[in-house]
Design a protein around this motif. Structure first.
Motif, PDB file in Angstrom:
ATOM      1  N   TYR A 626      56.803  41.224  50.147  1.00  0.00           N
ATOM      2  CA  TYR A 626      55.447  41.724  49.933  1.00  0.00           C
ATOM      3  C   TYR A 626      54.585  40.629  49.312  1.00  0.00           C
ATOM      4  O   TYR A 626      55.003  39.952  48.396  1.00  0.00           O
ATOM      5  N   TYR A 627      53.383  40.518  49.879  1.00  0.00           N
ATOM      6  CA  TYR A 627      52.477  39.458  49.428  1.00  0.00           C
ATOM      7  C   TYR A 627      51.176  40.033  48.896  1.00  0.00           C
ATOM      8  O   TYR A 627      50.754  41.114  49.309  1.00  0.00           O
ATOM      9  N   GLY A 628      50.524  39.278  48.050  1.00  0.00           N
ATOM     10  CA  GLY A 628      49.183  39.634  47.592  1.00  0.00           C
ATOM     11  C   GLY A 628      48.153  38.909  48.444  1.00  0.00           C
ATOM     12  O   GLY A 628      48.468  37.924  49.096  1.00  0.00           O
ATOM     13  N   CYS A 629      46.933  39.418  48.439  1.00  0.00           N
ATOM     14  CA  CYS A 629      45.884  38.805  49.260  1.00  0.00           C
ATOM     15  C   CYS A 629      45.331  37.560  48.567  1.00  0.00           C
ATOM     16  O   CYS A 629      44.873  37.625  47.424  1.00  0.00           O
ATOM     17  N   LYS A 630      45.370  36.451  49.315  1.00  0.00           N
ATOM     18  CA  LYS A 630      44.876  35.206  48.720  1.00  0.00           C
ATOM     19  C   LYS A 630      43.364  35.220  48.571  1.00  0.00           C
ATOM     20  O   LYS A 630      42.797  34.510  47.765  1.00  0.00           O
ATOM     21  N   GLN A 631      42.745  36.019  49.415  1.00  0.00           N
ATOM     22  CA  GLN A 631      41.291  36.006  49.455  1.00  0.00           C
ATOM     23  C   GLN A 631      40.670  36.758  48.274  1.00  0.00           C
ATOM     24  O   GLN A 631      39.704  36.314  47.706  1.00  0.00           O
ATOM     25  N   CYS A 632      41.230  37.912  47.945  1.00  0.00           N
ATOM     26  CA  CYS A 632      40.484  38.765  46.998  1.00  0.00           C
ATOM     27  C   CYS A 632      41.285  39.225  45.785  1.00  0.00           C
ATOM     28  O   CYS A 632      40.813  40.052  45.021  1.00  0.00           O
ATOM     29  N   SER A 633      42.495  38.721  45.564  1.00  0.00           N
ATOM     30  CA  SER A 633      43.227  39.261  44.417  1.00  0.00           C
ATOM     31  C   SER A 633      43.148  38.359  43.199  1.00  0.00           C
ATOM     32  O   SER A 633      43.078  37.136  43.313  1.00  0.00           O
ATOM     33  N   THR A 634      43.120  39.011  42.047  1.00  0.00           N
ATOM     34  CA  THR A 634      43.167  38.302  40.773  1.00  0.00           C
ATOM     35  C   THR A 634      44.375  38.834  40.025  1.00  0.00           C
ATOM     36  O   THR A 634      44.392  39.998  39.628  1.00  0.00           O
ATOM     37  N   PRO A 635      45.402  38.033  39.840  1.00  0.00           N
ATOM     38  CA  PRO A 635      46.611  38.553  39.203  1.00  0.00           C
ATOM     39  C   PRO A 635      46.357  39.049  37.771  1.00  0.00           C
ATOM     40  O   PRO A 635      45.542  38.498  37.051  1.00  0.00           O
ATOM     41  N   LYS A 636      47.054  40.075  37.427  1.00  0.00           N
ATOM     42  CA  LYS A 636      46.982  40.648  36.077  1.00  0.00           C
ATOM     43  C   LYS A 636      48.294  40.350  35.350  1.00  0.00           C
ATOM     44  O   LYS A 636      49.275  39.983  35.980  1.00  0.00           O
TER      45      LYS A 636
END
Length: 768
Positions: A626-636
DNA sequence: GATTAGGCTTCG
């Protein structure tokens, strides 16, 4: 650059002459002097057309008059220009314009001086180091309602009607062009030239032209335009928003911002004031008793008799009616025999008459044509039960009847070429013997019946909702703004990528962006990089996880830490446990996925654990990453996970984990599949190049997240695609697909793009 | 150096 066009703004040259050049008076020119750093300046009073010397060198001759000393006795001189410089000059030099030559040679004449002509002439060529400058005059453009009889003017206009160049009864080609501008006044122009290239390259009504030096005459109480000496034209696509690139034969022309503005204004005006016909008719959309323009490729031609000539053309679509075949002797037919045979169901015969014969004869096989005002005529011979469709290009030039050759750079040609390339010819067609049966007639009753059957054929897809929605043509969809939902009945002509597992993309439902699935090596690389940072012992054993560390026995020692997330301060069974790992390799993580419920690769910072790069999966569950979106995610912060751990029964659902990690729910890994498909409607006048179309998982009934790791699923998907788009079938034999499709906007900083998604549709059960 | 065509119609 040996020939330069200087732009003059308010009397000043924008590109001043090089400072080493000194002006020389015409009357002081003498044979034998060095004029390397001198220049003469004057007005062109005469220019002769480009000719070739006996040795093949290009040559042109102009007469220049000294504008500052017009009363001087010797105020005119002839300039001979040789080679490429002559060719360039012939294109840009016009009567009345300012001409500057530097680095020329002076040759004394041995004949008597006549009138005010100099007793020397000048010679200029690139080889001799000459440079020629011409000064672009400030052009003034006359609106069409201000034209006066007997004047020579410059003007702009939108093409309201045109006849493509044809061979006139005189010595030249002729093209008739009717223009209109914001004044709503029309002007019909008769343009003549012995050279096809000098006539405007108009391809469709709505194109915009700029004419320089067109003569205005009154004829039958109306103004008309006619080519005069030095006539030059630029033609532009009239589509609002299209690039403003002039079509012209001359390599040098003036075109500035101001002119760009004029074109854009005319485009906008034309969009609401000129009726520009809809999408071009394709062969699949022809109707009996119709006159239409066809953009096509020439695949065969043959002399029929003195007054008619046969052109065999195709546009990749299939005419829905049986089409006629004009009987010609095989020896008279020019064209690739194998291809003609392969295209026997797609290519059509167009019979051209009278004045078009000569032009048709000169056409090259393989060239792209636009044939204007073809007559589609339904007819039946006495010995036939069923009527067939005939295509005629009648004699004369009324209605703009004619044939135009389109350059490969034409956008319609580019689109057609791409489409033609996608039309796969069946193996059986290409393997068959190449015996030509051009004398045989068109289709018969059986063909027609087959065709009817096809129309009634059931779709290979099933609609799971919205049954009341009625079908929309693809062209309507592509011409409408997004977002909207439609139902379509279409055929899948072809698709990309052919390796279906490559169709899997990461799709973010928040920002709608599509991203490539990072490959194994990327992950390996990131793991390698993070293994360089040793686990921070201060972060071990907190209230919500328990940590274990050890050092590997390899040569290059590596520290690994595993943090077991607790529930109710207790460790759970491994199969229910989420673990976080620092310093592991791909292989080690892979092994751990077999044993634990979920794995999150992490690394230590000074005061917290953190996720790795977004190119790495943030979560591994079974064999799915599973991946996060490089375009719009800001890790918490990672510690947000503790809230899930505190739940009654932590489910460790990837979507839930994603939610606590990132500001937005950005995870949509492999939830939607994306393939690049070309959808094509049969019997509509529409085709398109590839459009990006997303498919839901339920369309294929395959979990997209698993296809990358399952050969079985890849095979299953391939079988589905083979059913939807059987390889090697003719268009007519392809199955119908009924789908719901929705358009949506994808915005990034650069542009707004409309994309499409198939929804609420699945493949019929009996298909796979 | 003049001529060509001059759209408002096609039809084998």
């Amino acid at each position: 650059m040996p020939v330069q066009l200087l732009k003059i703004i308010e009397g000043q040259s924008e590109t001043p002459l090089p400072s080493h050049l000194q002006r020389e008076d015409l009357k002081h020119l003498q044979e034998g002097c060095d004029y390397t750093n001198k220049y003469i300046q004057g007005i062109v009073t005469l220019s002769y057309p480009l000719t070739k010397l006996r040795d093949g060198t290009d040559f042109c001759k102009i007469v220049v008059q000294d504008s500052d000393n017009s009363c001087s006795q010797i105020n005119r001189i002839t300039v001979f220009i040789y080679g490429k410089m002559a060719e360039d000059c012939a294109k840009i030099i016009h009567h009345g314009e300012t001409f500057i030559a530097a680095g020329f040679k002076v040759i004394k004449l041995h004949t008597e001086r006549e009138d005010a002509r100099h007793d020397c002439h000048l010679e200029a060529s690139e080889e001799a180091g000459s440079t020629i400058y011409t000064v672009a005059p400030k052009y003034v453009y006359t609106p069409l309602n201000h034209l006066k009889d007997g004047t020579v003017v410059n003007l702009y206009g939108v093409v309201k009607f045109f006849k493509p160049p044809y061979i006139s009864k005189g010595t030249d080609y002729c093209s008739i062009v009717t223009l209109v501008d914001q004044s709503n006044v029309k002007l019909t122009c008769s343009l003549f030239s012995g050279n096809l290239d000098f006539l405007p390259k108009i391809y469709k009504v709505g194109d915009i032209v700029r004419f320089h030096r067109i003569k205005i005459k009154e004829y039958n109480g109306q103004m008309q335009g006619i080519t005069s000496g030095g006539f030059a034209s630029l033609t532009f696509d009239g589509t609002v928003g299209a690039p403003v690139v002039p079509r012209t034969s001359s390599r040098v022309y003036t075109f500035m911002d101001e002119e760009q503005k004029t074109i854009e204004e005319l485009r906008i005006w034309a969009a609401s004031n000129i009726s520009i016909s809809g999408p071009a008719t394709k062969l699949s959309g022809v109707q009996p008793m119709l006159f239409f323009d066809l953009t096509c490729q020439l695949v065969g031609k043959a002399k029929v008799d003195g007054s008619s000539f046969l052109l065999k053309v195709w546009d990749g679509t299939e005419c829905p009616y049986p089409t006629w075949k004009v009987p010609v002797e095989a020896k008279d037919l020019e064209g690739e025999k194998v291809l003609l045979h392969q295209l026997r169901n797609l290519a059509v015969d167009i019979l051209v008459y009278d004045n078009h014969v000569q032009l048709a004869e000169s056409l090259k096989i393989g060239s792209f044509l636009r044939i204007y005002s073809i007559h589609a005529k339904e007819a039946s011979a006495d010995n036939e039960d069923v009527s067939h469709m005939e295509f005629h290009l009648h004699g004369g030039t009324c209605y703009g009847r004619g044939i135009g050759v389109l350059p490969e750079s034409n956008p319609d040609v580019k689109e057609l070429k791409e489409f033609l390339e996608s039309v796969t010819l069946t193996d059986s067609q290409s393997m068959e013997s190449c015996s030509m049966d051009i004398d045989s007639t068109f289709g018969n009753v059986t063909d027609l019946e087959l065709h009817l059957q096809r129309c009634q054929q059931l779709s290979v897809t099933v609609l799971t909702d919205h049954q009341n929605l009625s079908n929309t043509e693809l062209k309507t969809i592509t011409n409408s703004p997004a977002p909207q939902q439609y139902r379509i009945r279409a055929k899948l002509r072809t698709y990309k990528p052919q390796k279906l597992h490559q169709s899997v993309k990461l799709h973010c439902s928040k920002c709608n962006s599509l991203q490539e699935v990072p490959d194994r090596d990327d992950f390996d690389f990131i793991l390698h990089g993070s293994a360089g940072t040793a686990p921070n012992p201060e972060l071990h054993n907190t209230c919500w996880y328990e940590s274990v560390t050890w050092t590997t026995q390899e040569q290059k020692q590596r520290e690994i830490a595993i943090h077991f997330v607790k529930h109710d301060e207790m460790l759970q069974h491994p199969e229910d446990t989420l673990i976080m790992i620092e310093g592991g390799t791909l292989k080690e993580i892979w092994k751990l996925t077999k044993r634990f419920k979920c794995i999150i690769p992490v690394r230590s910072t000074e005061d917290d654990l953190e996720l790795l790069d977004l190119s790495a999966p943030f979560l591994l569950k079974g064999n799915v990453k599973y991946y996060g979106c490089k375009q719009c995610s800001t890790p918490k912060p990672l510690k947000n996970l503790s809230s899930i751990a505190a739940e009654q029964q932590p489910s460790w659902e990837p979507t839930e984990i994603a939610q606590v990690f990132f500001c937005y729910l950005i995870l949509n890994f492999l939830k939607n599949m994306q393939s690049r498909f070309c959808l094509m409607v049969f019997y509509s006048s529409f085709n398109t190049s590839y459009s990006s179309v997303l498919f839901q998982e339920k369309f294929f009934q395959i979990p997209a997240s698993e296809i990358l790791t399952s050969n079985f699923l890849q095979q299953k998907m391939q079988m589905t695609m083979n059913a939807l788009c059987p390889p090697g079938r003719k268009l007519g034999d392809l199955p119908w697909l009924e789908c719901f499709i929705k358009s949506y906007n994808v915005r990034d900083s650069m542009k707004n793009q409309v994309c499409y998604q198939i929804f609420d549709t699945t493949v019929a059960e009996d298909v796979v």
